[in-house]
Enzyme design. Structure first.
Site, PDB file in Angstrom:
ATOM      1  CG  HIS A   1      55.591 -42.787 -82.265  1.00  0.00           C
ATOM      2  ND1 HIS A   1      55.594 -41.256 -83.574  1.00  0.00           N
ATOM      3  CD2 HIS A   1      54.915 -42.305 -81.197  1.00  0.00           C
ATOM      4  CE1 HIS A   1      54.224 -40.821 -83.393  1.00  0.00           C
ATOM      5  NE2 HIS A   1      54.391 -40.893 -81.627  1.00  0.00           N
ATOM      6  CG  ASP A   2      62.650 -47.666 -81.237  1.00  0.00           C
ATOM      7  OD1 ASP A   2      61.911 -47.713 -82.494  1.00  0.00           O
ATOM      8  OD2 ASP A   2      63.815 -48.079 -80.494  1.00  0.00           O
TER       9      ASP A   2
ATOM     10  CG  HIS B   1      49.587 -37.268 -73.550  1.00  0.00           C
ATOM     11  ND1 HIS B   1      48.350 -37.577 -74.417  1.00  0.00           N
ATOM     12  CD2 HIS B   1      50.554 -37.681 -75.076  1.00  0.00           C
ATOM     13  CE1 HIS B   1      49.279 -38.308 -75.616  1.00  0.00           C
ATOM     14  NE2 HIS B   1      50.222 -38.627 -75.336  1.00  0.00           N
TER      15      HIS B   1
ATOM     16  CG  ASP C   1      49.708 -30.975 -67.088  1.00  0.00           C
ATOM     17  OD1 ASP C   1      49.064 -30.557 -66.618  1.00  0.00           O
ATOM     18  OD2 ASP C   1      50.449 -31.584 -66.511  1.00  0.00           O
TER      19      ASP C   1
ATOM     20  CB  SER D   1      63.163 -49.632 -86.615  1.00  0.00           C
ATOM     21  OG  SER D   1      62.162 -49.432 -85.529  1.00  0.00           O
TER      22      SER D   1
ATOM     23  N   GLY E   1      58.401 -52.583 -82.299  1.00  0.00           N
ATOM     24  CA  GLY E   1      59.606 -53.364 -80.663  1.00  0.00           C
ATOM     25  C   GLY E   1      60.706 -52.192 -80.450  1.00  0.00           C
TER      26      GLY E   1
ATOM     27  CG  ASP F   1      52.699 -33.022 -62.743  1.00  0.00           C
ATOM     28  OD1 ASP F   1      52.462 -32.692 -63.541  1.00  0.00           O
ATOM     29  OD2 ASP F   1      53.330 -31.882 -62.296  1.00  0.00           O
TER      30      ASP F   1
ATOM     31  N   PRO G   1      48.362 -45.626 -81.804  1.00  0.00           N
ATOM     32  CG  PRO G   1      48.292 -45.196 -79.868  1.00  0.00           C
ATOM     33  CD  PRO G   1      48.961 -45.850 -80.970  1.00  0.00           C
TER      34      PRO G   1
END
Ligand code: HEM
Ligand SMILES: *[C@@H]1O[C@H](CO)[C@@H](O)[C@H](O)[C@H]1NC(C)=O
Ligand SMILES: *[C@@H]1O[C@H](CO)[C@@H](O)[C@H](O)[C@H]1NC(C)=O
Ligand SMILES: *[C@@H]1O[C@H](CO)[C@@H](O)[C@H](O)[C@H]1NC(C)=O
Ligand SMILES: *[C@@H]1O[C@H](CO)[C@@H](O)[C@H](O)[C@H]1NC(C)=O
Ligand SMILES: *[C@@H]1O[C@H](CO)[C@@H](O)[C@H](O)[C@H]1NC(C)=O
Ligand SMILES: *[C@@H]1O[C@H](CO)[C@@H](O)[C@H](O)[C@H]1NC(C)=O
Length: 354
Positions: free
Chosen positions: A80-81, A205, A255, A90, A86, A263, A175
């Protein structure tokens, strides 16, 4: 200066006495083939904070021992940063204009935000205010990934911290979990990440959790099978989220096979139609992504190698370097504008701040 240097040496002596300074267990991926962004380098803090990597690794390890959830929490904060504007820390800024109060923050974990600031405080007390929050976040993310079983890679340093949070229209370029594969490809492509990066980075994820509002579209309509979902899995999610009161209190592992381990079992989930988000499951069904998803399910080494390369790529997106931005004295708040900031390595401009 001499006393802070001595303090750093003592801290590192303590750290290396209680742990292996070079854990050999993790798969180490050679990412030297990935171009290093202008202004970043591997030895950036060699003179100003030579033990920074050991300090970060130690403190992340301690936090991980108490709560393995710190690893997915950190990697998501890092995503998310970096993704919207970039890797400039922030996302760590709090307050009224904070990215943290914008909708896509989607439950970034406060314990992990605090850990970054705690590490910054330890690093600055050992070396002085030379290391950025953005670099600490990049290192801590890598180290927690290794603690959770993932690959290791070298992190080039020299990022500087943003002076202000990203605007909402930028944060909203993250996204969404209901995105289709073409939408995901467009979203990542806009940020210089290709289809292989998309499939590999989605493998993050492999650990961590989500809250019901993020995946209720997978069972609400019962028959919404595009992309497909294992009917038993859908029924389990539906029953679980029936108890989500107040909304946002129930969590679901991303997962279902190895929820805390990094993994390639996430890709097994997709093969079994047990991907949690539409954006996960769709990767297995679209012709642009399915071959890579299947390959990663069959070959964990190939997944780890690509994941490390894609992480290095993401960790260098639109970084601030040189005299851009600042070295924040508190990761949650911009520095007071009292003097001129200079690049790490030049002690003069920073002396006034110590
Ligand atoms: C491909 C597009 C992506 C979408 C649509 C997406 C969406 C989401 C959503 C909706 C959640 C759950 C939020 C909640 O309900 O609490 C989540 C969690 C998470 N995401 Fe993603 N994500 C994407 C890519 C990534 C990438 C690239 C990474 C890192 C490299 C990442 C790492 C994580 C992790 C580790 C969690 C669990 C966080 C925790 O347990 O605290 N995601 N993601
Ligand atoms: C932001 O963080 C600073 C420093 O940790 C703290 O003093 C302040 O109360 C926080 N502000 C908000 C709105 O959380
Ligand atoms: C994220 O935003 C929500 C609502 O916008 C807010 O309640 C929550 O405290 C924020 N999370 C963090 C870590 O700031
Ligand atoms: C976001 O908004 C700012 C100010 O309104 C504008 O300058 C910028 O072009 C916008 N960026 C995007 C990606 O929409
Ligand atoms: C359920 O399906 C209807 C019609 O297909 C659609 O408009 C609605 O958005 C769906 N609801 C969810 C939660 O996906
Ligand atoms: C990928 O999808 C295409 C088109 O749906 C299909 O023809 C192909 O067999 C799939 N490949 C794999 C490895 O699943
Ligand atoms: C995508 O980027 C990776 C590096 O992350 C590179 O190895 C690969 O060749 C690229 N793939 C395509 C299809 O451009």
């Amino acid at each position: 200066m001499a006393s802070t240097r001595a303090a750093a040496i003592i801290l590192v002596a303590l750290i290396c006495g209680t742990m292996h300074c070079h854990p050999a267990a993790a798969m180490k991926v050679d990412t030297t083939g990935v171009a290093v962004a202008d202004g970043l380098s591997l030895g950036f803090y060699q003179d100003t904070c030579p033990f920074v990597e050991h300090i970060v690794e130690f403190l992340v390890g301690e936090a991980f021992k108490k709560d393995v959830g710190i690893a997915p929490a950190l990697i998501r904060i890092f995503f998310h940063d970096c993704f919207p504007q970039g890797c400039d820390a922030s996302v760590l800024l709090n307050g009224t204009a904070s990215e943290q109060i914008q909708p896509p923050n989607q439950t970034l974990r406060p314990t992990a935000l605090k850990l970054i600031e705690d590490i910054r405080a330890a690093v600055h007390s050992a070396c002085g205010p030379f290391v950025s929050c953005a670099d600490i976040l990049a290192l801590a993310t890598r180290d927690s990934l290794v603690d959770a079983g993932g690959p290791s890679y070298a992190v080039a340093l020299g990022r500087r911290d943003a002076l202000a949070p990203a605007l909402p229209n930028i944060t909203n370029t993250l996204p969404a979990p209901f995105f289709t594969v073409p939408q995901l490809i467009k979203s990542f492509g806009d940020r210089g990440l290709n289809v292989t990066d998309l499939v590999a980075l989605s493998g993050a994820h492999s650990f961590g959790v989500a809250h019901c509002p993020a995946f209720e579209d997978r069972f609400k309509n019962g028959t919404d099978t595009n992309p497909p979902i294992d009917p038993k899995f859908a029924a389990t999610l539906k029953a679980k989220c029936a108890g989500d009161n107040p909304v946002g209190t129930v969590t679901q592992n991303l997962d279902v096979r190895t929820p805390d381990k990094f993994d390639n079992k996430y890709y097994f989930d997709l093969v079994a139609s047990q991907g949690l988000f539409k954006s996960d499951q769709a990767l297995f069904h679209h012709s642009a992504t399915n071959r890579t998803a299947v390959r990663f399910s069959l070959n964990e080494g190939a997944f780890f190698t690509q994941f490390a390369i894609s992480m290095v790529k993401m960790s260098q997106m639109d970084v601030l370097t040189g005299t851009q931005g600042e070295i924040r004295n508190n990761c949650a708040v911009p520095n007071k504008r009292v003097g001129i900031q200079t690049a790490a390595g030049n002690n003069d401009g920073l002396a006034a701040e110590m």
